[in-house]
Enzyme design. Structure first.
Site, PDB file in Angstrom:
ATOM      1  N   GLU A 266      -3.687  55.695  33.195  1.00 39.28           N
ATOM      2  CA  GLU A 266      -4.424  56.714  32.411  1.00 39.28           C
ATOM      3  C   GLU A 266      -5.908  56.481  32.767  1.00 39.28           C
ATOM      4  OE1 GLU A 266      -3.902  57.087  28.531  1.00 39.28           O
ATOM      5  OE2 GLU A 266      -1.874  57.108  28.437  1.00 39.28           O
TER       6      GLU A 266
ATOM      7  N   GLU B 267       0.254  51.427  25.522  1.00 35.92           N
ATOM      8  CA  GLU B 267      -0.797  50.877  24.849  1.00 35.92           C
ATOM      9  C   GLU B 267      -0.112  50.291  23.516  1.00 35.92           C
ATOM     10  OE1 GLU B 267      -3.829  53.780  24.166  1.00 35.92           O
ATOM     11  OE2 GLU B 267      -4.381  53.675  26.404  1.00 35.92           O
TER      12      GLU B 267
END
Ligand code: BGP
Length: 443
Positions: free
Chosen positions: A348, A163
């Site tokens: 995720e 991220e």
């Protein structure tokens, strides 16, 4: 239908579980420092001890084994391997991850390794302002090489960045992650350096011929226009959001609309021809696109900023206000297939919730089961559509530290009693449910 060798997994990150922040020669990370500045984290929570996974990894791997987990995603802490970020290597740091990897393999669990999950060595922040300096690209590449050399014989799944869009937005615009800056020019610069670090690491990895696969994970929130008149704003959202983040990693370019917008508001850094060539080369050799999917966004036009996000009235929200939207995962994966046509790895997905421990020491987290079940159904439909899906990893395996929300926002299959010094682990209802999903390959 999920492939026979589909990776049913679960994930974590070093700072959120390991603890032992000063143990065995580890250097400080920017999070070790940030979490100790008053007012920066929820009720002053930090990862000093966290789940104490550093000392209990064997117990945690046994829990994974018993659940039948096929793959476990964890991150390597850069300052545990190279305490000052560059220079001397810490043999005890190497040993810790060697032991963890061996333990996983011994128990038939495939290690999926993230190189960077936000815990930058503080020394590099002090030396040249971390991600703001182009110097970081070479230091990162060296760190990545050390990891490939030491672990690459057994690790065949690499995620370079976790991220980069979140830590740069939160760190360089919203001021809620380190280094706590608000400057769009610096934000774009820092992001660009993450993309270069990704590309260089991919090129390095491929030159070593270790035979595994490599990519990075972007936080992906597919979006809808609130009304028809917001369609242009939606395009603006994608061009400065998801496609900005992913095109640079997956195509080696930035979207035109985004470039024009940042030029107009006078915050576009100069991206040299050489840099763009490196991004392109790296993108071509990137094997998969990793996504962390939690929610979708709803977009409305905004006179000054081009777009703004509004609450979607058509879906339910978590206790933390995140939109619950399994269909959004399907929609997003279709977009990825059409735009990049590369394998997808969901690194995720999960539900942050308050869990209660009953007097009988049970956790009845049916809401989590419902959430994950619907998202797995969306994966199945995406495969039907033609998406080459490699893995589905839940966030997270055990409960762990949430960067800004402390220890009460729980995601795990395994409950950790953070109020008890023994940090005892208790399997939740969802633990057994996911065991069954894995056993039946998602059917
Ligand atoms: C992602 C991060 C994870 C994790 C997760 C849940 O952005 O990669 O590290 O924290 O989100 O977020 P939160 O803890 O804020 O609920």
């Amino acid at each position: 239908m999920f492939k026979k060798d589909f990776l049913w997994g679960s994930a974590s990150a070093a700072y959120q579980i390991e603890g032992a922040i000063n143990t065995d020669g580890k250097g400080s990370s920017i999070w070790d420092v940030w979490a100790h500045i008053e007012g920066k984290t929820f009720e002053g929570t930090n990862g000093d001890i966290a789940c104490d996974h550093y000392h209990r990894f064997k117990e945690d791997v046994q829990l994974m084994k018993e659940q039948g987990l096929k793959a476990y995603r964890f991150s390597i802490s850069w300052p545990r391997i190279i305490p000052k970020g560059r220079g001397e290597i810490n043999p005890l740091g190497i040993k810790f991850y060697n032991d963890l990897i061996d333990e996983l393999i011994k128990n038939d669990i495939i290690p999926v390794v993230t190189l960077y999950h936000w815990d930058l060595p503080q020394a590099l922040q002090d030396l040249y302002s971390g991600w703001l300096s182009p110097e970081i690209v070479e230091d990162f590449e060296n760190y990545a090489s050390v990891c490939f050399e030491n672990f690459g014989d057994r690790v065949k799944h690499w995620i370079v960045m976790n991220e980069p869009n979140i830590f740069t937005q939160l760190g360089y615009i919203l001021q809620i992650h380190p280094p706590g800056i608000n400057d769009p020019y610096m934000y774009l610069k820092a992001y660009h350096h993450t993309a270069l670090a990704h590309a260089k690491s991919v090129l390095k990895y491929k030159s070593m011929n270790q035979g595994g696969i490599i990519g990075s994970s972007i936080a992906f929130s597919p979006a809808y226009a609130e009304n028809e008149e917001d369609n242009e704003a939606l395009e603006h959202y994608y061009a400065t959001g998801p496609w900005w983040f992913m095109d640079s990693y997956m195509k080696g370019e930035y979207p035109e609309i985004g470039l024009n917008y940042y030029k107009e508001i006078a915050c576009l850094p100069e991206f040299s021809k050489d840099d763009m060539a490196i991004l392109k080369e790296g993108a071509e050799l990137t094997d998969f696109i990793g996504i962390n999917y939690y929610q979708t966004a709803m977009i409305r036009k905004h006179e000054t900023y081009g777009h703004e996000q509004v609450k979607n009235p058509n879906v339910e929200h978590t206790d933390w206000g995140w939109a619950i939207d399994p269909e959004g995962l399907l929609y997003g994966m279709k977009e990825l297939k059409d735009r990049y046509d590369k394998p997808v790895l969901i690194s995720e997905n999960g539900l942050g919730a308050y869990d209660t421990l009953t007097d009988d020491l049970e956790i009845e987290d049916d809401y989590r089961i419902d959430f994950i079940k619907k998202h797995i159904e969306a994966c199945d439909q995406a495969i039907e559509y033609g998406v080459d899906l490699i893995a589905y990893m839940t966030w997270s395996f055990t409960d762990l530290l949430s960067w800004l929300n402390g220890y009460k926002k729980r995601y795990g299959f395994v409950f950790i009693d953070f109020e008890d010094d023994t940090l005892r682990r208790i399997k939740k209802k969802s633990y057994y449910w996911y065991k069954d999903v894995i056993e039946n390959n998602g059917l």
